[in-house]
Design an enzyme around this catalytic site. Structure first.
Site, PDB file in Angstrom:
ATOM      1  N   HIS A  38     -30.160 -59.669  23.533  1.00 18.81           N
ATOM      2  CA  HIS A  38     -30.052 -58.557  22.584  1.00 18.81           C
ATOM      3  C   HIS A  38     -29.907 -57.218  23.286  1.00 18.81           C
ATOM      4  O   HIS A  38     -29.635 -56.195  22.644  1.00 18.81           O
ATOM      5  CB  HIS A  38     -31.276 -58.534  21.662  1.00 18.81           C
ATOM      6  CG  HIS A  38     -30.929 -58.269  20.230  1.00 18.81           C
ATOM      7  ND1 HIS A  38     -30.081 -57.259  19.848  1.00 18.81           N
ATOM      8  CD2 HIS A  38     -31.313 -58.887  19.084  1.00 18.81           C
ATOM      9  CE1 HIS A  38     -29.961 -57.250  18.533  1.00 18.81           C
ATOM     10  NE2 HIS A  38     -30.692 -58.237  18.037  1.00 18.81           N
ATOM     11  N   ASP A  85     -25.622 -55.995  19.855  1.00 18.27           N
ATOM     12  CA  ASP A  85     -26.377 -56.178  18.618  1.00 18.27           C
ATOM     13  C   ASP A  85     -25.841 -57.381  17.854  1.00 18.27           C
ATOM     14  O   ASP A  85     -24.857 -58.016  18.269  1.00 18.27           O
ATOM     15  CB  ASP A  85     -26.305 -54.915  17.761  1.00 18.27           C
ATOM     16  CG  ASP A  85     -26.986 -53.728  18.437  1.00 18.27           C
ATOM     17  OD1 ASP A  85     -28.003 -53.951  19.115  1.00 18.27           O
ATOM     18  OD2 ASP A  85     -26.484 -52.601  18.301  1.00 18.27           O
TER      19      ASP A  85
END
Length: 466
Positions: free
Chosen positions: A437, A441
């Protein structure tokens, strides 16, 4: 006069610091040629045959099969003959020609700096040199010349060479009781280790073991495991080392360092399977080798990474920077008898499905035979994991550190599916993407996974990028 030289476990590269002895290729008393493989070891990366840089007679081996040794630890000792003027292959030994047998190992090239020791200078040459391995021959001490026979019986120290032990009985006694002779200080002349020294070490070890047993006697038969779960005292313990240990370390590091997230989608793979069948049914001069489903999925991945380069990256934690990589080196998970390995298809972004498939097949065969080199198991930038071969539908892959993402593929099987507004039986597959992450995104990860699913459902989508 023969000279005893010690060969230590060399640096195997790729940051490896230890190796496990899998199989000895020579025995004490064998004649070895320069650069002849003498032992097969398993590192955290691959199986490796280690060549010895000396030619002569093996006088000692250090470590039994299954023993793990650090880099720099002694592997074996070789008695190198000092006879002059001999070259070429050695004749069969006889009482009158034993000394020439020793000195007949191939001579190193001039300027190597190892002429006096009979070595090639090649501590490790690509896990084996180009020189052909010599035929193993066993030389009995009674058929060697006096100098070599003395070396086989008594290994006098040469600088940091073998420990000073005269009697083979002393060596055997030490081996039987797991006594490390290198740790003993001999009481004989010039530090010579005698049987009395080994007997003393054996008594000390037995007394220590007895004292430990007395201390542990009151302990209950069931002890608490680190996670608080009761574990029987006689439970089997399996060391995490070799390939299994390397995988454990990498997976633990991935879970510790990478904030991963997973998204998944079901896709109708009916059209993809039909296209593959048509490709493999083609005949004529232009028809190539069969293309696997994994090869098609790999080609889809390289096309998806071209659209979403954020996932072909790594994170430099020290510099706090995302490093986007220029090329795709595609890893694929392969299960072998020695554990899970991830061979890497180099420059996968420059290959078509047929080329990727051929390379996957080649690397898979090397993995099954344990012949993958460390270079073929490192440097990946993205990994494809086909766990559908185990008969499961889905999974949450663990990222292959230090990569940024992994695509998991479940089994393709008939399922009820709404197709063109009607219920039908279609070939359905679950795709799951685990991603770091920090590099992107959910929108980017979802876009990547959706593109992959679209190519699976409508292979014509991929044609636009070919």
């Amino acid at each position: 006069m023969a000279q005893v030289l010690e060969f230590k476990l060399p640096d195997l590269g790729e940051g490896l610091t230890e190796a496990e002895i899998v199989r000895w290729l020579v025995e004490v008393g064998d004649v070895v040629a320069i650069d002849q493989p003498v032992v097969e070891v398993e590192t955290a990366k691959a199986m490796v045959e280690v060549p010895c840089p000396y030619g002569g007679v093996v006088t000692a081996r250090f470590g039994e099969e299954g023993t793990e040794l650090p880099v720099g630890a002694p592997l074996l000792t070789v008695a190198v003959g000092a006879a002059e003027g001999s070259s070429g292959s050695a004749p069969s030994p006889s009482p009158s020609s034993a000394s020439s047998s020793l000195s007949s190992s191939p001579s190193p090239s001039s300027g190597s700096g190892t002429e006096s020791s009979g070595g090639s200078g090649n501590v490790l040459v690509g896990y084996g040199t180009g020189a052909p391995a010599a035929r193993r021959r066993r030389i009995r001490p009674d058929r060697l010349d006096r100098a070599v026979a003395e070396v086989l019986v008594a290994e006098a120290p040469v600088h940091e060479g073998p420990v000073p032990v005269v009697s083979p009985l002393v060596r055997r006694l030490a081996r039987q009781h797991d006594i490390d002779l290198r740790r003993l200080a001999g009481s004989g002349p010039d530090g010579l280790i005698l049987r009395a020294d080994v007997d003393r070490a054996i008594r000390t070890a037995e007394e220590t073991a007895a004292a430990t047993a007395r201390v542990q006697a009151p302990v209950a038969a069931v002890v608490a495991a680190p996670n608080g779960v009761a574990a029987a005292s006689d439970a089997e313990r399996i060391p995490l080392r070799g390939v299994r240990g390397a995988v454990a370390d990498k997976l633990s590091r991935s879970r510790t360092e990478i904030p991963d997230a997973t998204c998944w989608v079901d896709a109708d793979a009916t059209e993809l399977m039909a296209v593959r069948a048509a490709m493999n049914a083609a005949t004529g001069p232009s028809a190539g080798p069969k293309v696997s489903v994994l090869a098609l999925l790999a080609r889809i991945c390289t096309a998806a990474l071209a659209r979403f380069p954020e996932l072909n990256a790594t994170v430099d934690t020290a510099a706090r920077e995302i490093v986007r990589l220029p090329g795709v080196h595609l890893g694929f998970a392969a299960q072998t008898e020695r554990g899970l390995v991830v061979p890497v298809v180099r420059d996968a972004h420059t290959r078509n499905a047929e080329s990727i498939g051929a390379e996957i097949a080649r690397l898979t065969e090397l993995a099954r035979t344990g012949k993958l080199s460390p270079a073929q198991l490192t440097g990946g930038t993205f990994t494809l994991n086909n766990y559908g071969v185990f008969g499961v539908d889905g999974s949450t892959p663990i990222i292959n550190h230090p990569e940024a993402a992994m695509l998991g593929v479940g089994r393709i099987m008939p399922k009820p599916w709404v197709h063109q507004g009607e219920l039908a039986v279609r070939q359905v597959v679950q795709l799951s993407l685990t991603f770091d992450h920090r590099v992107c995104d959910g929108g980017t990860a979802g876009g990547f996974l959706r593109y992959v699913a679209d190519c699976v459902e409508q292979p014509a989508v991929l044609l636009r990028t070919l």
